[in-house]
Design a protein around this motif. Structure first.
Motif, PDB file in Angstrom:
ATOM      1  N   MET A 175       0.783  -1.157  -0.062  1.00 17.51           N
ATOM      2  CA  MET A 175       0.097   0.372  -0.116  1.00 17.51           C
ATOM      3  C   MET A 175       1.029   1.122  -0.158  1.00 17.51           C
ATOM      4  SD  MET A 175      -3.740  -0.642   2.475  1.00 17.51           S
ATOM      5  CE  MET A 175      -2.947  -0.954   3.576  1.00 17.51           C
ATOM      6  N   ARG A 176       2.349   0.659   1.177  1.00 14.94           N
ATOM      7  CA  ARG A 176       3.463   2.605   0.028  1.00 14.94           C
ATOM      8  C   ARG A 176       3.483   2.904  -0.755  1.00 14.94           C
ATOM      9  NH1 ARG A 176       8.175   0.811   3.443  1.00 14.94           N
ATOM     10  NH2 ARG A 176       8.552  -0.195   1.194  1.00 14.94           N
ATOM     11  N   ASP A 177       3.868   1.243  -1.621  1.00 14.63           N
ATOM     12  CA  ASP A 177       4.512   1.598  -3.168  1.00 14.63           C
ATOM     13  C   ASP A 177       3.023   2.133  -4.163  1.00 14.63           C
ATOM     14  OD1 ASP A 177       6.888   1.085  -1.247  1.00 14.63           O
ATOM     15  OD2 ASP A 177       6.491  -1.267  -1.846  1.00 14.63           O
ATOM     16  N   PHE A 178       2.096   1.333  -3.751  1.00 16.91           N
ATOM     17  CA  PHE A 178       1.386   1.581  -4.825  1.00 16.91           C
ATOM     18  C   PHE A 178       0.427   2.976  -4.248  1.00 16.91           C
ATOM     19  CE2 PHE A 178       3.161  -3.082  -5.721  1.00 16.91           C
ATOM     20  CZ  PHE A 178       2.732  -2.355  -6.674  1.00 16.91           C
ATOM     21  N   LEU A 179      -0.459   3.011  -3.354  1.00 15.19           N
ATOM     22  CA  LEU A 179      -1.151   3.818  -2.849  1.00 15.19           C
ATOM     23  C   LEU A 179       0.035   4.703  -2.829  1.00 15.19           C
ATOM     24  CD1 LEU A 179      -3.711   1.156  -1.188  1.00 15.19           C
ATOM     25  CD2 LEU A 179      -3.701   2.946  -3.956  1.00 15.19           C
ATOM     26  N   GLY A 180       0.547   5.033  -1.930  1.00 15.21           N
ATOM     27  CA  GLY A 180       1.615   6.207  -1.057  1.00 15.21           C
ATOM     28  C   GLY A 180       1.133   6.188   0.352  1.00 15.21           C
ATOM     29  N   VAL A 181       0.075   5.523   0.513  1.00 17.22           N
ATOM     30  CA  VAL A 181      -0.224   5.872   2.408  1.00 17.22           C
ATOM     31  C   VAL A 181       0.307   4.782   2.911  1.00 17.22           C
ATOM     32  CG1 VAL A 181      -2.630   5.159   3.610  1.00 17.22           C
ATOM     33  CG2 VAL A 181      -3.026   5.537   1.145  1.00 17.22           C
ATOM     34  N   THR A 182       1.231   5.656   3.967  1.00 14.52           N
ATOM     35  CA  THR A 182       1.872   5.043   5.202  1.00 14.52           C
ATOM     36  C   THR A 182       1.108   4.850   6.511  1.00 14.52           C
ATOM     37  OG1 THR A 182       4.057   6.171   4.190  1.00 14.52           O
ATOM     38  CG2 THR A 182       4.019   5.292   7.038  1.00 14.52           C
ATOM     39  N   MET A 183       1.082   3.795   6.980  1.00 19.20           N
ATOM     40  CA  MET A 183       0.431   3.491   8.488  1.00 19.20           C
ATOM     41  C   MET A 183       0.894   3.883   9.257  1.00 19.20           C
ATOM     42  SD  MET A 183      -2.240   2.103   7.709  1.00 19.20           S
ATOM     43  CE  MET A 183      -3.962   1.716   5.591  1.00 19.20           C
ATOM     44  N   HIS A 184       0.571   4.423  10.058  1.00 22.85           N
ATOM     45  CA  HIS A 184       1.022   4.573  11.625  1.00 22.85           C
ATOM     46  C   HIS A 184       0.736   3.534  12.862  1.00 22.85           C
ATOM     47  CE1 HIS A 184       2.434   8.394  10.348  1.00 22.85           C
ATOM     48  NE2 HIS A 184       1.537   9.075   9.179  1.00 22.85           N
ATOM     49  N   ILE A 185       1.458   2.815  13.137  1.00 23.78           N
ATOM     50  CA  ILE A 185       0.846   1.893  14.044  1.00 23.78           C
ATOM     51  C   ILE A 185       1.878   2.342  15.829  1.00 23.78           C
ATOM     52  CG2 ILE A 185       1.188  -0.644  14.657  1.00 23.78           C
ATOM     53  CD1 ILE A 185       1.744  -1.079  11.758  1.00 23.78           C
ATOM     54  N   ARG A 186       0.555   2.583  16.242  1.00 24.32           N
ATOM     55  CA  ARG A 186       1.869   2.491  17.654  1.00 24.32           C
ATOM     56  C   ARG A 186       0.933   1.362  18.513  1.00 24.32           C
ATOM     57  NH1 ARG A 186      -2.267   4.521  21.374  1.00 24.32           N
ATOM     58  NH2 ARG A 186      -4.196   5.717  20.086  1.00 24.32           N
ATOM     59  N   PRO A 187       1.312   0.836  19.850  1.00 27.22           N
ATOM     60  CA  PRO A 187       1.342   0.021  20.762  1.00 27.22           C
ATOM     61  C   PRO A 187       0.560   0.268  21.519  1.00 27.22           C
ATOM     62  CG  PRO A 187       3.009   0.250  21.855  1.00 27.22           C
ATOM     63  CD  PRO A 187       3.328   0.914  20.143  1.00 27.22           C
ATOM     64  N   ASP A 188      -0.812  -0.590  22.266  1.00 27.73           N
ATOM     65  CA  ASP A 188      -2.075  -0.043  23.027  1.00 27.73           C
ATOM     66  C   ASP A 188      -0.724  -0.440  24.839  1.00 27.73           C
ATOM     67  OD1 ASP A 188      -3.388   0.762  25.207  1.00 27.73           O
ATOM     68  OD2 ASP A 188      -4.823   0.337  24.449  1.00 27.73           O
ATOM     69  N   PRO A 189      -0.656   0.694  25.654  1.00 23.59           N
ATOM     70  CA  PRO A 189       0.121   0.779  26.603  1.00 23.59           C
ATOM     71  C   PRO A 189      -0.945  -0.890  27.502  1.00 23.59           C
ATOM     72  CG  PRO A 189      -0.404   2.468  27.031  1.00 23.59           C
ATOM     73  CD  PRO A 189      -0.704   2.475  25.079  1.00 23.59           C
ATOM     74  N   GLU A 190      -2.243  -0.412  27.827  1.00 20.39           N
ATOM     75  CA  GLU A 190      -2.877  -1.602  28.199  1.00 20.39           C
ATOM     76  C   GLU A 190      -3.950  -2.464  27.662  1.00 20.39           C
ATOM     77  OE1 GLU A 190      -6.851   1.902  29.150  1.00 20.39           O
ATOM     78  OE2 GLU A 190      -5.532   2.759  30.099  1.00 20.39           O
ATOM     79  N   SER A 191      -3.070  -3.048  26.462  1.00 17.60           N
ATOM     80  CA  SER A 191      -3.241  -3.869  25.629  1.00 17.60           C
ATOM     81  C   SER A 191      -2.425  -4.444  25.705  1.00 17.60           C
ATOM     82  CB  SER A 191      -4.561  -3.608  25.502  1.00 17.60           C
ATOM     83  OG  SER A 191      -4.900  -3.183  24.169  1.00 17.60           O
ATOM     84  N   SER A 192      -2.666  -5.856  24.464  1.00 15.59           N
ATOM     85  CA  SER A 192      -1.433  -6.447  23.709  1.00 15.59           C
ATOM     86  C   SER A 192      -1.508  -5.643  22.141  1.00 15.59           C
ATOM     87  CB  SER A 192      -1.236  -7.640  23.571  1.00 15.59           C
ATOM     88  OG  SER A 192      -2.664  -8.789  23.549  1.00 15.59           O
ATOM     89  N   SER A 193      -2.971  -5.435  22.356  1.00  9.56           N
ATOM     90  CA  SER A 193      -3.270  -5.229  21.231  1.00  9.56           C
ATOM     91  C   SER A 193      -2.467  -3.644  20.496  1.00  9.56           C
ATOM     92  CB  SER A 193      -4.651  -4.549  20.912  1.00  9.56           C
ATOM     93  OG  SER A 193      -5.097  -3.260  21.316  1.00  9.56           O
TER      94      SER A 193
END
Length: 211
Positions: A175-193
């Motif tokens: 998706m980054r290469d073809f759509l130019g969209v970068t996802m921002h991922i951050r861990p939730d400190p209150e869970s494992s998600s």
């Protein structure tokens, strides 16, 4: 969605019919609260094998899931002849539904040298693992959900996911290469998600109905 024929490896031969409305634009989403699991629904199917095979999968799966909640219902579907595809086999789909509308799904199939009890037990345990890892969608459907977020309006969308699969990692790179969209991922400190955030590209469906 209508299943005309079941299909299992190696011959396959399944046939489904999907009808959905035409959508011109997608909407942004904010799917953070996965809620609590309130019920489990599913289907155990048997194709070109004895009907009791599906019942054996259901009994084993319920033996695992009923330890956590009472509202578990798995339907059985037996297909024979042409509606059973080209190969004999069986399988199960189980879905955990939450109080906020989240759905976590697991699918497994079996055939020669695999017992129906093994499929039922494995499907139930995998579903429990999906619930334990958290998230609004299961690991198998992460790429689809993230793609719809990327194609959405030029607004911020958020999605909570559990364990991130290797396929999802590769999908993020595509998706980054073809759509130019970068996802921002951050861990939730209150869970494992994990919480995934992105801004859509504002894709619009310009297709017109053929006359």
């Amino acid at each position: 969605l209508h299943v005309h024929k079941r299909g299992v490896p190696p011959g396959g031969g399944g046939e489904i019919e999907l009808r959905c409305p035409v959508v011109r634009r997608l909407s942004s989403v904010d799917l953070i609260d996965e809620g609590k699991v309130k019920r489990v629904r599913g289907v155990a199917f048997a194709a070109r094998v004895a009907p009791h095979v599906a019942n054996r999968m259901v009994e084993t799966a319920r033996g695992v899931l009923n330890d956590f909640l009472p509202d578990v219902w798995v339907y059985t579907d037996h297909s024979k002849g042409d509606k059973g595809g080209r190969s004999p086999g069986f399988g199960m789909t189980v879905v955990a539904e939450s109080t906020t509308g989240a759905m976590l799904c697991v699918e497994l199939s079996g055939g020669a040298q695999v017992l129906p009890e093994e499929v039922g037990q494995s499907a139930a345990r995998l579903l429990c693992e999906e619930v334990q890892s958290g998230g609004y969608v299961d690991s198998a459907h992460q790429p689809l959900a993230l793609l719809l977020m990327a194609l959405g309006p030029e607004d911020v969308s958020r999605l909570r996911i559990g364990r991130i699969s290797q396929y999802t990692i590769e999908w993020l790179q595509l998706m980054r290469d073809f759509l130019g969209v970068t996802m921002h991922i951050r861990p939730d400190p209150e869970s494992s998600s994990l919480v995934v955030t992105c801004r859509g590209i504002g894709f619009s469906n310009v297709a017109r109905r053929a006359i």
